[in-house]
Design a protein around this motif. Structure first.
Motif, mmCIF file in Angstrom:
data_model
loop_
_atom_site.group_PDB
_atom_site.id
_atom_site.type_symbol
_atom_site.label_atom_id
_atom_site.label_comp_id
_atom_site.label_asym_id
_atom_site.label_seq_id
_atom_site.Cartn_x
_atom_site.Cartn_y
_atom_site.Cartn_z
ATOM 1 N N TYR A 113 40.113 123.624 47.908
ATOM 2 C CA TYR A 113 39.882 122.592 48.930
ATOM 3 C C TYR A 113 41.185 122.162 49.599
ATOM 4 O O TYR A 113 41.265 121.072 50.150
ATOM 5 C CB TYR A 113 39.299 121.321 48.296
ATOM 6 N N TRP A 141 44.568 119.134 42.069
ATOM 7 C CA TRP A 141 43.284 118.480 42.348
ATOM 8 C C TRP A 141 42.182 118.898 41.371
ATOM 9 O O TRP A 141 41.543 118.049 40.765
ATOM 10 C CB TRP A 141 42.852 118.747 43.793
ATOM 11 N N HIS A 193 42.586 121.913 39.249
ATOM 12 C CA HIS A 193 43.154 122.767 38.212
ATOM 13 C C HIS A 193 42.963 124.279 38.403
ATOM 14 O O HIS A 193 43.009 125.022 37.422
ATOM 15 C CB HIS A 193 42.639 122.332 36.834
ATOM 16 N N GLY A 205 44.315 121.650 48.107
ATOM 17 C CA GLY A 205 45.221 120.808 47.306
ATOM 18 C C GLY A 205 46.676 121.263 47.462
ATOM 19 O O GLY A 205 46.938 122.444 47.718
HETATM 20 S S1 FES Z 1 41.890 121.978 45.789
HETATM 21 FE FE1 FES Z 1 40.450 122.251 44.230
HETATM 22 S S2 FES Z 1 41.523 123.434 42.772
HETATM 23 FE FE2 FES Z 1 42.920 123.222 44.388
#
Ligand code: FES
Ligand SMILES: Cc1cc2nc3c(=O)[nH]c(=O)nc-3n(C[C@H](O)[C@H](O)[C@H](O)COP(=O)(O)OP(=O)(O)OC[C@H]3O[C@@H](n4cnc5c(N)ncnc54)[C@H](O)[C@@H]3O)c2cc1C
Length: 511
Positions: free
Chosen positions: A56, A74, A76, A58
């Motif tokens: 997403y 976010w 893992h 992160g």
């Molecule tokens: S944003 Fe969900 S694991 Fe990286």
């Protein structure tokens, strides 16, 4: 909670970073042109990898280096620094990598490099041990992750993914979060586009119910009368919501939430609904409450518990979560149960009547183990599997919400209903169906979102005798440790992502 596409921050890594600023295990977040890039040092080696997580979005530079991987703060996901491969879910897409040159005490990030596959060396040997036909029952977290991993592991045989669902594998956690709230577009939901299954020769059959398994003849019988043969079988049938057995519980405005179509049905009703009652103060019930509040619907939550989430997260976090929901206008009716649902109201045991034109029931789930049970597989409050996720019948594996596996850390047999656990079990089962012997030993992880407050949780604590709070729960900056006999069993955190990753890494080392 996808990251917004903004101009990457930090230094231009093509201009070089002095090596004395890059100690062992250090990371520097910067950019190459328009792309966010992470420069990392492991021992004498330097790596440059995309810095925006392919799950997403992160920020990987705020994550943690563990061995030759980087972990996303976010949810893992775990990426290889060497190849960019998403070695552990919830991310599946690899990250791009760049060549790093070391000159005059400075590290320069140069051109992008082609992702290194597993290579042809040993491919024929690997494939010689592979079975011909793998059948996967269930197109959810575990089933999808297994199918995807089979192809990543160079499996060239037949992969059949049979799913009762009417949609191709999708982001189930989002069904109660941004999607339900109206903040996630439709195209965020599929885990992969339909072309992926064609390109990867994965036979995806939707709206297809597996009715029985013939473990001896090695085929599954479909409800439409067909039989599908397998050499290896993965059961990943997940869980189903517990239905409410009270008068009026079967009316059309009474919903459960497990699937994308359930989420769509609630959204459709929410277009005209003004007052909702959510039965159950579980994670899903509370996320539904938050999403309906985002749609400006009046929400009442009814639950028998003294406080939300107390059994899972403890008194302090439970009170905090309740307070955030109250600040957003949710009204709680705790230590209460519904006794009947009318066309426009819900009657409570204590005598109150709550007006409601939408009711969502979130009172827990039951693992879907009937197929396994009827096939004679060993059952232990779930489908019993060994550390390789193989059931009592060789060649038949189980993963996700249905699987109870021996946990090396606690010595207990666990069955856990988390998205990332299911995906990673699917990945491990896939490798083991191809003849590898990989133990499932990942530390369980889940996240939950309440408005703008994410809670990350690692480990597993059904009971604890001490709860320690570091930082401040109300200040939204804390680590909560759950201990039994002095040992940390689980850790929850709010906005302490890297510490949460460190706790996870410590648990991994201890196992
Ligand atoms: S944003 Fe969900 S694991 Fe990286
Ligand atoms: C709304 C919602 C929000 C959630 N949010 C989170 C979260 O934030 N974090 C988290 O960690 N977990 C979350 N979870 C839990 C998580 O989604 C589950 O733990 C996970 O999906 C389990 O994966 P699974 O593969 O075992 O089962 P599922 O993902 O449920 O997939 C099971 C599949 O099997 C199919 N199936 C069942 N029986 C048959 C049959 N007989 N024949 C053919 N197909 C069959 C089903 O149709 C389905 O496609 C959430 C769950 C829900 C419902």
């Amino acid at each position: 909670m996808a990251a917004e596409q903004s101009k990457p921050k930090g230094p231009d890594l093509t201009r070089g970073v002095p090596l004395d600023r890059l100690g062992e295990g250090a990371m520097v977040g910067g950019h190459v042109g328009e792309e966010a890039v992470l420069l990392a040092r492991r021992g004498d080696e330097l790596f440059a990898i995309g810095a925006t997580c392919s799950h997403y979005g992160g920020p990987l530079a705020e994550g943690l280096l563990v061995g030759d991987t980087v972990r996303c703060p976010w949810h893992h996901a775990c990426f290889s620094l060497r190849t960019g491969e998403a070695v552990a879910a919830p991310a599946f897409n690899p990250m791009p990598c760049w060549r790093v040159e070391r000159r005059d005490g400075t590290a320069f990030v140069r051109e992008k490099i082609e992702p290194a596959g597993k290579g042809d060396a040993g491919k024929a040997r690997r494939q010689s041990t592979h079975p011909d036909r793998v059948v996967i029952v269930g197109g959810g977290a575990a089933g999808f992750a297994a199918a995807e991993m089979l192809r990543r592991e160079d499996f060239s045989g037949q992969v059949t993914l049979l799913s009762l669902d009417d949609a191709a594998p999708y982001d189930r956690p989002n069904c109660s979060k941004d999607y339900l709230a109206g903040n996630a577009p439709e195209d965020w939901m599929p885990l992969r586009p339909l072309e992926f299954y064609k390109e990867q020769s994965i036979e995806l059959e939707l709206r297809t119910e597996v009715a029985a398994i013939d473990a001896r003849a090695r085929h599954v019988a479909l409800a439409d009368g067909r039989a599908v043969a397998f050499d290896r079988l993965l059961l990943a049938t997940g869980a189903e919501p517990v239905r409410l057995d009270i008068p009026g519980g079967d009316q059309p405005h009474v919903h459960v939430l497990r699937s994308l179509s359930d989420s769509r049905a609630i959204i459709a009703k929410a277009q005209t609904a003004r007052r909702a009652v959510v039965l159950g103060a579980s994670f899903i019930g509370l996320e539904v409450a938050a999403s309906l509040r985002a749609r400006k619907i009046e929400v009442h939550v009814v639950a028998p518990d003294r406080r939300p989430l107390e059994r899972v997260a403890g008194r302090e976090l439970g009170d905090f979560v309740r307070a955030i929901h109250e600040q957003h206008g949710v009204v709680f009716h705790l230590e209460e149960t519904a006794t009947a649902i009318g066309a426009a109201d819900v009657k409570l045991k204590g005598g109150a009547t709550l007006p409601a034109d939408l009711v969502v029931v979130g009172i827990g789930v039951r693992p879907r183990i009937q197929l396994a049970e009827r096939a004679g597989l060993k059952i232990d409050r779930g489908v019993a599997v060994n550390e390789y996720l193989e059931t009592s019948v060789p060649g038949i594996f189980a993963a996700g919400d249905i699987a109870r596996w021996p946990d090396a850390r606690s010595g207990e047999h666990l069955r856990i209903e988390h998205w990332v656990v299911a995906e990673r079990q699917g990945q491990t089962a896939a490798r083991n169906m191809l003849g590898q012997r990989q133990r499932f030993s990942d530390v369980p992880f889940f996240w939950s979102q309440h408005y703008d407050v994410p809670i990350n949780y690692i480990g597993h604590a059904e009971k604890w005798d001490r709860l320690e709070i570091e930082g401040s729960i109300e200040g939204r900056d804390c680590l909560v440790r759950y201990r039994r006999n002095g040992k940390v069993l689980a850790v929850a955190s709010i906005f302490r992502d890297v510490e949460n990753l460190k706790e996870e890494a410590a648990m991994e080392r201890a196992s």
